[in-house]
Scaffold this active site. Sequence first.
Site, short mmCIF file in Angstrom:
data_model
loop_
_atom_site.label_atom_id
_atom_site.label_comp_id
_atom_site.label_asym_id
_atom_site.label_seq_id
_atom_site.Cartn_x
_atom_site.Cartn_y
_atom_site.Cartn_z
N ASP A 20 2.82 -2.02 23.79
CA ASP A 20 2.19 -3.21 23.21
C ASP A 20 2.47 -4.44 24.07
O ASP A 20 3.50 -4.52 24.75
CB ASP A 20 2.72 -3.41 21.78
CG ASP A 20 1.81 -4.29 20.94
OD1 ASP A 20 0.68 -4.59 21.38
OD2 ASP A 20 2.23 -4.69 19.84
N GLY A 23 -2.26 -7.72 26.19
CA GLY A 23 -3.14 -8.88 26.04
C GLY A 23 -2.37 -10.18 26.21
O GLY A 23 -2.78 -11.07 26.96
N TRP A 25 0.51 -10.61 27.69
CA TRP A 25 1.01 -10.68 29.09
C TRP A 25 -0.06 -11.29 29.98
O TRP A 25 0.23 -12.16 30.81
CB TRP A 25 1.37 -9.26 29.55
CG TRP A 25 1.98 -9.15 30.90
CD1 TRP A 25 3.31 -9.20 31.21
CD2 TRP A 25 1.27 -8.93 32.14
NE1 TRP A 25 3.49 -9.05 32.56
CE2 TRP A 25 2.25 -8.88 33.16
CE3 TRP A 25 -0.06 -8.79 32.49
CZ2 TRP A 25 1.94 -8.68 34.49
CZ3 TRP A 25 -0.39 -8.60 33.82
CH2 TRP A 25 0.60 -8.54 34.81
N HIS A 37 -4.23 -4.78 30.50
CA HIS A 37 -4.36 -3.32 30.33
C HIS A 37 -4.27 -2.63 31.69
O HIS A 37 -3.62 -1.60 31.83
CB HIS A 37 -5.70 -2.96 29.66
CG HIS A 37 -5.83 -3.51 28.27
ND1 HIS A 37 -4.82 -3.44 27.34
CD2 HIS A 37 -6.87 -4.14 27.63
CE1 HIS A 37 -5.22 -4.00 26.20
NE2 HIS A 37 -6.46 -4.44 26.36
N SER A 65 -5.50 3.11 19.13
CA SER A 65 -5.37 3.49 17.73
C SER A 65 -6.74 3.52 17.05
O SER A 65 -7.72 2.94 17.56
CB SER A 65 -4.48 2.49 16.99
OG SER A 65 -5.13 1.26 16.83
N ASN A 68 -7.87 0.16 16.66
CA ASN A 68 -8.32 -0.55 17.87
C ASN A 68 -9.84 -0.51 18.05
O ASN A 68 -10.41 -1.29 18.82
CB ASN A 68 -7.64 0.00 19.13
CG ASN A 68 -6.18 -0.36 19.25
OD1 ASN A 68 -5.36 0.39 19.79
ND2 ASN A 68 -5.79 -1.53 18.73
N ARG A 184 9.06 0.49 20.97
CA ARG A 184 7.89 -0.40 20.91
C ARG A 184 8.20 -1.65 21.71
O ARG A 184 9.24 -2.29 21.51
CB ARG A 184 7.54 -0.79 19.48
CG ARG A 184 6.28 -1.68 19.46
CD ARG A 184 5.69 -1.89 18.08
NE ARG A 184 4.38 -2.56 18.21
CZ ARG A 184 3.39 -2.43 17.35
NH1 ARG A 184 3.53 -1.68 16.29
NH2 ARG A 184 2.24 -3.06 17.55
N LEU A 191 5.12 0.03 12.81
CA LEU A 191 4.66 1.33 13.32
C LEU A 191 3.18 1.35 13.62
O LEU A 191 2.71 2.21 14.38
CB LEU A 191 4.99 2.44 12.31
CG LEU A 191 6.47 2.70 12.04
CD1 LEU A 191 6.63 3.85 11.07
CD2 LEU A 191 7.22 3.01 13.35
N SER A 192 2.41 0.41 13.05
CA SER A 192 0.97 0.35 13.30
C SER A 192 0.31 1.73 13.19
O SER A 192 -0.51 2.10 14.04
CB SER A 192 0.68 -0.28 14.68
OG SER A 192 1.17 -1.59 14.72
C1 IPE Z 1 -0.75 -0.46 18.41
O1 IPE Z 1 -0.84 -1.73 19.00
C2 IPE Z 1 -1.70 0.48 19.06
C3 IPE Z 1 -1.45 0.80 20.46
C4 IPE Z 1 -0.44 0.41 21.18
C5 IPE Z 1 -2.44 1.65 21.07
P1 IPE Z 1 -1.72 -2.87 18.33
O2 IPE Z 1 -1.50 -4.09 19.17
O3 IPE Z 1 -3.13 -2.43 18.16
O4 IPE Z 1 -1.05 -3.02 16.90
P2 IPE Z 1 -1.12 -4.21 15.84
O5 IPE Z 1 -2.57 -4.45 15.59
O6 IPE Z 1 -0.47 -5.39 16.47
O7 IPE Z 1 -0.35 -3.69 14.68
C1 IPE Z 2 -1.47 -2.77 23.77
O1 IPE Z 2 -1.57 -4.10 24.10
C2 IPE Z 2 -2.63 -1.95 24.27
C3 IPE Z 2 -3.56 -1.49 23.22
C4 IPE Z 2 -3.40 -1.71 21.94
C5 IPE Z 2 -4.71 -0.76 23.67
P1 IPE Z 2 -2.41 -5.11 23.22
O2 IPE Z 2 -3.81 -5.12 23.73
O3 IPE Z 2 -2.25 -4.84 21.79
O4 IPE Z 2 -1.71 -6.49 23.60
P2 IPE Z 2 -1.37 -7.69 22.62
O5 IPE Z 2 -0.58 -7.11 21.49
O6 IPE Z 2 -2.66 -8.27 22.16
O7 IPE Z 2 -0.59 -8.62 23.47
MG MG Z 3 -0.93 -5.46 20.39
#
Ligand code: IPE
Ligand code: IPE
Ligand code: MG
Length: 250
Positions: A20, A23, A25, A37, A65, A68, A184, A191-192
């Site tokens: 996680d 985005g 970063w 990514h 997920s 997502n 995490r 745990l998402s």
């Molecule tokens: C969990 O991260 C899913 C993955 C890392 C693929 P998210 O960034 O989507 O989770 P939430 O929405 O913050 O719980």
């Molecule tokens: C995890 O990073 C990657 C995926 C969920 C695919 P995020 O895209 O959730 O990054 P943040 O949480 O918005 O920083």
């Molecule tokens: Mg995230």
Amino acid sequence: MVDNPHNANSLPHHVAVIMDGNGRWARQRGEDRVYGHAHGVESVRAIVREAGELGVEYLTLYAFSTENWSRPQAEINALMELLVDSLAGEVQELVKKGVRLRSTGAIDSLPESCREALKDVEDQTAGCTGITLILALSYSGRWELTEAVRSIVRSGTPAEDIDEQTLRDHMNLPDVPDPELLIRTSGEQRLSNFLLWQLAYSELHFTSVMWPDFREDHFRAAIHEFRGRERRFGRTGEQLTQNADDASNH
Ligand code: IPE
Ligand code: IPE
Ligand code: MG
């Protein structure tokens, strides 16, 4: 390596990771989320290598997920493209390092290009005997449990014959042991909807490091912390100390 020998855990057989922070970063650098990514792929490469070298047998990475799918379509497209490109770009290295690729999730819901790329790498690495890398794609724990229940009902198993083992047998990868450790990144502590069944007794390691910055040292630190944790499984600390003393006296 571990401060208290009574509590020394061995190396986890299976480590699961919620990658996680990509985005945020990227945003911190004034860049588009997709830039994060793309950089996250470097971390995947480093952690697969490190986990394999340490002797971890299974590494499950939460890559996309079920939830997502509600992201902007452009970000979803970029993630799927990145997946296809990374799989194609890494396959030779995976074979060379003996990494076997498997996947879990609603793979049918992925674009055809992703399904083909996954299948291709799964086939090419099927005989690899090193670490097994499991990509969780279009995955959620509740989805997996719902599918397992459906599958049990379809099998016609009588209700009184259903126990925990039945549930396990109908999960996606019944041969894979539960993760002893979940990591995490990015400071979030939830745990998402990741491996809800399998994480029932896992140790949880949360770090504020964003996934694109997460490297070998961070992974080793998580393992080190795990090895020093006391895993009680419902027993008392005194019972564990007694067991450890008994074992060392034999
Ligand atoms: C969990 O991260 C899913 C993955 C890392 C693929 P998210 O960034 O989507 O989770 P939430 O929405 O913050 O719980
Ligand atoms: C995890 O990073 C990657 C995926 C969920 C695919 P995020 O895209 O959730 O990054 P943040 O949480 O918005 O920083
Ligand atoms: Mg995230």
